[in-house]
Scaffold this active site. Structure first.
Site, PDB file in Angstrom:
ATOM      1  N   CYS A 401       1.216  -1.124  -0.240  1.00 22.71           N
ATOM      2  CA  CYS A 401      -0.358  -0.281   0.004  1.00 22.71           C
ATOM      3  C   CYS A 401       1.040   1.485   0.494  1.00 22.71           C
ATOM      4  CB  CYS A 401      -1.397   0.128   0.985  1.00 22.71           C
ATOM      5  SG  CYS A 401      -2.151   0.916   1.168  1.00 22.71           S
ATOM      6  N   HIS A 443      -8.484  -3.717  -3.462  1.00 21.06           N
ATOM      7  CA  HIS A 443      -7.818  -2.250  -2.834  1.00 21.06           C
ATOM      8  C   HIS A 443      -7.659  -1.414  -2.755  1.00 21.06           C
ATOM      9  CE1 HIS A 443      -3.523  -2.222  -1.259  1.00 21.06           C
ATOM     10  NE2 HIS A 443      -3.883  -1.375  -1.193  1.00 21.06           N
ATOM     11  N   GLU A 444      -8.428  -1.012  -3.929  1.00 19.23           N
ATOM     12  CA  GLU A 444      -9.022   0.504  -3.712  1.00 19.23           C
ATOM     13  C   GLU A 444     -10.344   0.724  -3.272  1.00 19.23           C
ATOM     14  OE1 GLU A 444      -6.449   2.524  -4.275  1.00 19.23           O
ATOM     15  OE2 GLU A 444      -4.953   0.951  -4.990  1.00 19.23           O
ATOM     16  N   HIS A 447     -10.185   1.028   0.245  1.00 20.74           N
ATOM     17  CA  HIS A 447      -9.968   2.695   0.343  1.00 20.74           C
ATOM     18  C   HIS A 447     -10.735   3.631   0.643  1.00 20.74           C
ATOM     19  CE1 HIS A 447      -5.245   2.661   1.267  1.00 20.74           C
ATOM     20  NE2 HIS A 447      -5.242   2.154   0.075  1.00 20.74           N
TER      21      HIS A 447
END
Length: 481
Positions: A401, A443-444, A447
């Protein structure tokens, strides 16, 4: 223009050449959705698009003739003042903590009415990609007209100016073709050279300078003039409302002039809507003091403008865009993401692909950009994404990350996910991603909901130092199902 005359010809020619709409769009530097709008008759093609398509498809002049025929069906303007710019040159000079911008434009009135004023804009951003810091700065220390010391002239005749917008970090003024002693409107068929200059301290000016093409322009150029003692370096990107940020198509030239280094860039026939952004860094501080060493991977990401672990921005859910009403804000956020990705890639190679979410650059909006593992694939832009389905089959791979890049963590993820997201025009889209791309996208999306990958690690596992990780530069591997 009547797009129906041009659209069938475009479809026929790219089909004849064996190109999809997407392949054609990328070949000539346009967003695929732009081609789709043209072929569907929802949007007329620009002259720049028609010229590029004609050249790339080698259509023997047929495409250009079709576009001219469509353009000829537009009603002729009546009573309009239509300016175009013959040349546009800007110089930005830095000396003793102060930036001085000097603009010089030769404008021509190609319309039927006299022109009595010309709009100019002054915009600053001390912390690009970190709007919360910039907003706080300009609330406390807004741009002041007295400090700007704005002066303007037309053919060496001083010009009066009046304020249109007065914001903390953004100004718009009308340069008036008159002064206390005379009036000198620009009549149809006439040309004039406009020059204006202003100053901004480095405490309010970030290390970037953007030029936007708002009128038909023949040539645009920029000179950045910096003290050689700062050991400067400069680069740039180009973007527009229909295309993602890409490196400048023409190189920046570096020359030495006495104690200064000059970075020069120019382009012919820039398309309306194009934005050219030049950025720079000082390799040495004033007085020759070296820049602080970037000792760790996280240091380098922080230097590139990435919000680091512990910042509250990483723990909040990002605000969704109201589309299409906020399409311009969404595009601006995506532009910030592309520029940040460019800075990050100066520090690290990404063999597995990479992604960046808006909260990681301090922007509280639901946008992310993902670069697929295939280096030839186009970046993915996701607005308001959320995962609405996933496969039962999962696998584990190490992830990194940018917000804590000194470690890597073993994370289980579904091999297939379904993501609902919003197109700029407001349509809801569902896209399926698999394997490596599914991992990057998930993953994004995490976020954007205030989640970092450590939340998904199996109990008892902790991230390992990047020095112990053995997969750098190699793609994730997946067994066939």
């Amino acid at each position: 223009m009547t797009p129906s005359d041009f659209a069938p010809a475009l479809t026929a020619w790219h089909t004849r050449r064996g190109l999809t709409k997407k392949a054609l769009a990328h070949a000539i530097g346009f967003d695929p959705s732009y081609v789709s709008h043209i072929e569907a008759g929802r949007h007329p093609a620009s002259g720049d698009f028609a010229r590029r398509a004609e050249q790339h498809l080698d259509a023997g002049g047929e495409l250009w003739k079709a576009w001219q025929g469509a353009a000829g069906k537009q009603p002729a303007p009546t009573g309009a003042a239509e300016l175009f710019v013959d040349s546009d040159h800007a110089e930005l000079r830095y000396h003793d903590g102060v930036y001085t911008a000097r603009m010089r434009r030769r404008v021509v009135n190609g319309g039927t009415e006299p022109v009595s004023r010309y709009l100019v804009r002054i915009s600053v951003d001390r912390y690009p990609g970190r709007p919360e810091h910039s907003n706080e700065l300009y609330r406390r220390h807004p741009l002041a007209w007295e400090a700007l010391n704005l002066k303007a002239a037309c053919n060496n005749e001083p010009m009066r100016w009046t304020v249109k917008h007065d914001k903390d970090s953004f100004k718009e003024v009308w340069l008036c073709f008159d002064n206390e002693e005379s009036r000198f409107p620009l009549y149809p068929g006439q040309a004039a050279t406009l020059e204006y200059a202003y100053t901004v301290g480095e405490d309010q000016w970030g290390q970037w300078f953007q030029r936007a093409v708002r009128l038909p322009t023949n040539r645009i150029g920029v000179d950045l003039v910096f003290p050689a003692g700062l050991d400067p370096d400069a680069w740039g990107t180009e973007t527009s409302t229909t295309a993602e940020a890409v490196p400048l198509r023409h190189p920046i030239k570096r020359t030495c002039q006495g104690d200064d280094v000059v970075f020069s860039w120019s382009a012919q026939d820039p398309p309306i809507g194009a934005r050219y952004r030049l950025e720079w860094r000082w390799r040495a501080r004033p007085g020759g003091e070296p820049r602080p060493l970037l000792r760790t991977s996280s240091d380098r990401m922080a230097a590139a403008g990435i919000v680091q672990d512990g910042d509250p921005a990483l723990a909040r859910s990002a605000r969704r865009f109201r589309l299409p009403e906020e399409a311009a804000a969404a595009q601006e956020t995506v532009d910030h993401l592309h520029r940040a990705i460019g800075r990050v890639r100066e520090h690290h190679e990404f063999g597995k692909g990479m992604g960046l979410a808006a909260p990681q650059i301090g922007i509280d909006r639901a946008a992310a950009v993902v670069l697929p593992p295939d280096p030839d694939a186009s970046p993915l832009v996701l607005l308001n994404p959320r995962i609405i389905g996933s496969s039962a089959e999962t696998d584990e791979h190490y992830e990194g990350c940018l917000s804590f890049f000194d470690v890597r963590g073993l994370v289980p993820r579904p091999r297939r996910i379904e993501v609902e997201h919003t197109a700029p025009e407001g349509a809801t889209v569902i896209t399926v991603f698999t394997d490596a791309l599914a991992r990057l996208v998930a993953h994004e999306v995490d976020h954007l909901h205030g989640i970092v990958y450590t939340r998904h690690m199996r109990p008892g596992l902790s991230p390992i130092p990047v020095e112990e990780y053995r997969g750098t530069g190699r793609p994730w591997r997946y067994r066939r199902t």
